[in-house]
Structures are given as structure tokens and as C-alpha cells.
Scaffold this active site. Structure first.
Site, short mmCIF file in Angstrom:
data_model
loop_
_atom_site.label_atom_id
_atom_site.label_comp_id
_atom_site.label_asym_id
_atom_site.label_seq_id
_atom_site.Cartn_x
_atom_site.Cartn_y
_atom_site.Cartn_z
N ARG A 183 51.50 82.00 4.09
CA ARG A 183 50.96 83.29 4.47
C ARG A 183 50.70 83.44 6.24
O ARG A 183 50.63 84.69 6.52
CB ARG A 183 49.35 83.78 4.04
N CYS A 212 84.01 72.21 -1.41
CA CYS A 212 83.96 71.76 -2.75
C CYS A 212 85.22 71.80 -3.49
O CYS A 212 86.44 72.62 -3.15
CB CYS A 212 82.69 72.50 -3.42
N THR A 260 42.16 66.35 -1.68
CA THR A 260 42.46 67.36 -0.74
C THR A 260 42.23 68.87 -1.44
O THR A 260 41.55 69.73 -0.78
CB THR A 260 43.85 67.29 -0.34
N GLU A 296 51.19 66.61 2.16
CA GLU A 296 50.20 66.81 3.16
C GLU A 296 48.77 66.18 2.93
O GLU A 296 47.72 66.69 3.49
CB GLU A 296 50.00 68.49 3.14
N HIS A 310 79.74 80.58 -1.01
CA HIS A 310 79.67 79.40 -0.09
C HIS A 310 80.09 79.90 1.41
O HIS A 310 80.64 81.22 1.42
CB HIS A 310 80.52 78.29 -0.60
N ARG A 317 56.60 74.68 5.49
CA ARG A 317 56.41 74.89 4.20
C ARG A 317 57.47 75.64 3.66
O ARG A 317 58.09 75.64 2.57
CB ARG A 317 55.08 75.41 3.72
N GLU A 321 82.67 79.04 3.16
CA GLU A 321 84.24 79.36 3.47
C GLU A 321 84.40 80.76 2.54
O GLU A 321 85.49 81.64 3.35
CB GLU A 321 85.07 78.26 2.76
#
Length: 348
Positions: A215, A83, A204, A291, A51, A192, A53
Site C-alpha cells: 500500500r 531459449c 508476527t 519478515e 520475450h 514486496r 528478443e
């Protein structure tokens, strides 16, 4: 003497570097300050690894032979509450106590049930001075994906579409029609790589046979979500190439074929967006870009299940065809993307 705000802004800059790599964990940055000088900093770089820290303290330990003395007289700034539980790594609150850091400045509390104030309580119980709420709204906004998943039990939903200058989404027959330029396409691929998953509908895939990868940018390819009620899509479609985990929501079967996972919904006439988002929540998917197509986008809009809309407007006109979706909310930004306009709207 520099303000708490100055150092917390640096925490936010660091935290943002983890986008796309730490989900379902939050993005967190940490800065350690001694005598108005940053002596260590770090951020959560990858899910399951150290993490923020931990990385900040390690930098101090590695750089200074008198690190124990320095840490015992420093302030650590953290964009999210340290945490207090054992997960993939030990509690960061314990680390701060171990190194006798006397002051902690926290951006916002962690809403996760096993933390949610417990980290702050542990620090206070150890005699550490804790300041909370520094740049709180900015810290919450950075982790809006994490907060949405924890508090609403669903992923953060980003709608994305392109529309013509006269407000159309596609030709009437649903065929492929490029509206935006190269700059906008590159930006979409960058987005993305920052999110966990990307969702499209049957139309789609039929019209565009998309690869749904990154890409044109750097970053990991998101998981793919396909809505194919009657399983009409061709098995050789790019979305079924097993290159990345793909969830296919349908009304026929629940099955696994390599990286393609078929999930049957009991009721495909009601609450489909709700069912899908809850299933994605169970899969630890923290954010999803929708999308299209227009029918799929409108289903989520009608259900009120969206958080952010990113709308490109190109210069082309169609005169007729499938109308682009519409949303109302807070306009967060209006910018240019090459020759296209880009508007970002937040669901209020």
C-alpha cells in the site's frame, strides 16, 4: 566503435524493468545494433508474454521498411541465452535464425534444463556467430532468483528485519514496537512488490496483524506465507482476507478455503525451513522475503537457508527484549534510509 560491454549494460537496464512481473521466468533484455547504432530494444515484460528478443525484433520491424536488410547485417545482444524450446512462447533462437541476424552476444547461459546451451548450439548450427560471457557475473546476479530456483530447487530467500540501535528486535513480550521511519517502510513495500512471496510466523501475525501488501508503493501484492503450527491464529486476521493467495503451513490439516491454502507438514520438529521452501518451489514461487519474527528468521538462518539479508537499524533503544538475529556474510552495501541505517549482506 562502442564495446560489447556498453550494449550489454543496456540489456541489463532493460531486463531489470521486468522485476516483479516475469517470475518464474528470468528477467531478460535485448538490444539490436546496426552500424554502432541501437535500432531496436526490448525486455521480457510479463510472464507468459513476448520475450525480450521478440520485442526487440518487433521494434525494428515496426520502425523500418527495410527491416529485413537491417536485421541481416546487425548484432543482437541478449543478457541471457536465447531459449531453444517451446514454452509459453516459441523459441527465441528460432526467431533470430528466421530473421538472419548474423551475430549474437550473450551475457550468460540459461541453466534451465530445456535450454542450458541448446539455444547457443542451435544458433551456431545455423551459421550464426555467437559470443558468450559478456558481463557474465552481472547477468547472473540480476537473475539470482531464477538461478537459485533452477539450480537449488528452492526460492531465493531474502531475510528482512529492523533492529534497535542496541541490537534488539522487539520488546520482551513480543508486542509491536516501531523501529524504523516512513522512508524505510516505503522501501520495504517496494521490495514486496518485487518478490513472489512474503513469509511470517505466528507471533508476527498475533502482535502486528499485518496486511503484508504494497500500500505504500506500486506493484503487485506478493503471495503470503504464514507458519501457524497449531492453527492458533484468528480467522479474521488480515492475512486471511482472501485478497491474495495465502499458504498456511501447519501440523494439523491440508485444505483449501478460498485463496487460503493449508499445507500440513508431517514433521514440524525437523527440517521445517527445508520442507516449506520445497513446497514453495513446487508452487513456482521464485523468491520469498522473510519478515519475521525473530524465531522464524533464526530458524532459516540456523538451516543456512538464506541468500540475502536486509537489515535496518533505527535510532531507538530498548535496553532489553528479544535480541535481533545475526548473520555473517559478504557486506554488499551500507546506506541510509531516512534516519535509519540499512545494511545488505549476501550469504557467502
Amino acid at each position: 566503435m562502442l564495446s560489447h560491454e556498453h550494449y550489454m549494460r543496456r540489456c541489463l537496464e532493460l531486463a531489470a524493468l521486468g522485476i516483479g512481473n516475469v517470475s518464474p521466468n528470468p528477467m531478460v533484455g535485448a538490444v539490436i545494433v546496426y552500424n554502432d547504432r541501437i535500432i531496436g530494444e526490448g525486455y521480457h515484460q510479463k510472464y507468459g508474454e513476448a520475450h525480450a528478443e521478440v520485442n526487440a525484433v518487433k521494434q525494428v520491424v515496426d520502425k523500418f521498411t527495410d527491416h529485413a536488410e537491417l536485421l541481416s547485417r546487425s548484432t543482437i545482444y541478449v543478457s541471457l541465452e536465447p531459449c531453444a524450446h517451446y514454452g509459453k512462447t516459441p523459441p527465441c533462437a528460432d526467431l533470430i535464425i528466421k530473421h538472419h541476424i548474423p551475430k549474437v552476444v550473450v551475457g550468460c547461459r540459461d541453466p534451465f534444463e530445456q535450454v542450458n546451451g541448446r539455444g547457443i548450439e542451435k544458433l551456431l548450427a545455423a551459421g550464426i556467430e555467437v559470443t558468450t560471457g559478456e558481463l557474465e557475473e552481472e547477468c547472473k546476479w540480476l537473475n539470482r532468483r531464477f538461478f537459485t530456483r533452477v539450480q537449488k530447487h528452492r526460492p531465493y530467500v531474502i531475510l528482512k528485519w529492523a533492529q534497535t540501535a542496541d541490537g534488539f528486535f522487539a520488546p520482551a513480550d513480543g508486542s509491536q514496537f516501531w523501529i524504523t521511519g516512513n522512508e524505510s517502510r516505503k522501501l520495504v513495500h517496494q521490495w514486496r512488490g518485487e518478490e513472489d512471496a512474503i513469509l511470517v510466523g505466528t507471533n508476527t501475525v498475533t502482535a502486528d496483524n499485518p496486511q503484508l501488501n504494497v500500500r505504500y508503493a506500486t506493484g503487485k501484492t506478493p503471495k503470503r506465507i504464514v507458519i501457524d503450527r497449531k492453527l492458533k491464529l484468528q480467522s479474521d486476521s488480515n492475512v486471511f482476507d482472501h485478497s491474495v493467495e495465502t499458504f498456511v503451513f501447519n501440523a494439523i490439516k491440508t485444505d483449501v478455503n478460498g485463496k487460503n491454502k493449508y499445507i500440513a507438514l508431517e514433521d514440524f520438529d525437523n527440517y521445517v525451513p527445508q520442507y516449506i521452501l520445497y513446497q514453495l518451489y513446487l508452487q513456482d514461487i521464485q523468491s520469498v522475503i522473510i519478515e519475521g519474527g525473530a524465531y522464524t528468521l533464526n530458524k532459516f538462518i540456523e538451516a543456512g537457508l538464506w541468500d540475502e539479508a536486509r537489515i535496518f537499524t533505527g535510532k531507538a533503544e530498548l535496553q532489553s527484549g528479544i535480541k535481533a538475529p545475526t548473520v555473517t556474510g559478504i557486506i554488499a552495501d551500507k546506506i541510509s534510509s531516512g534516519e535509519d541505517g540499512l545494511e545488505i549482506i549476501i550469504n557467502s
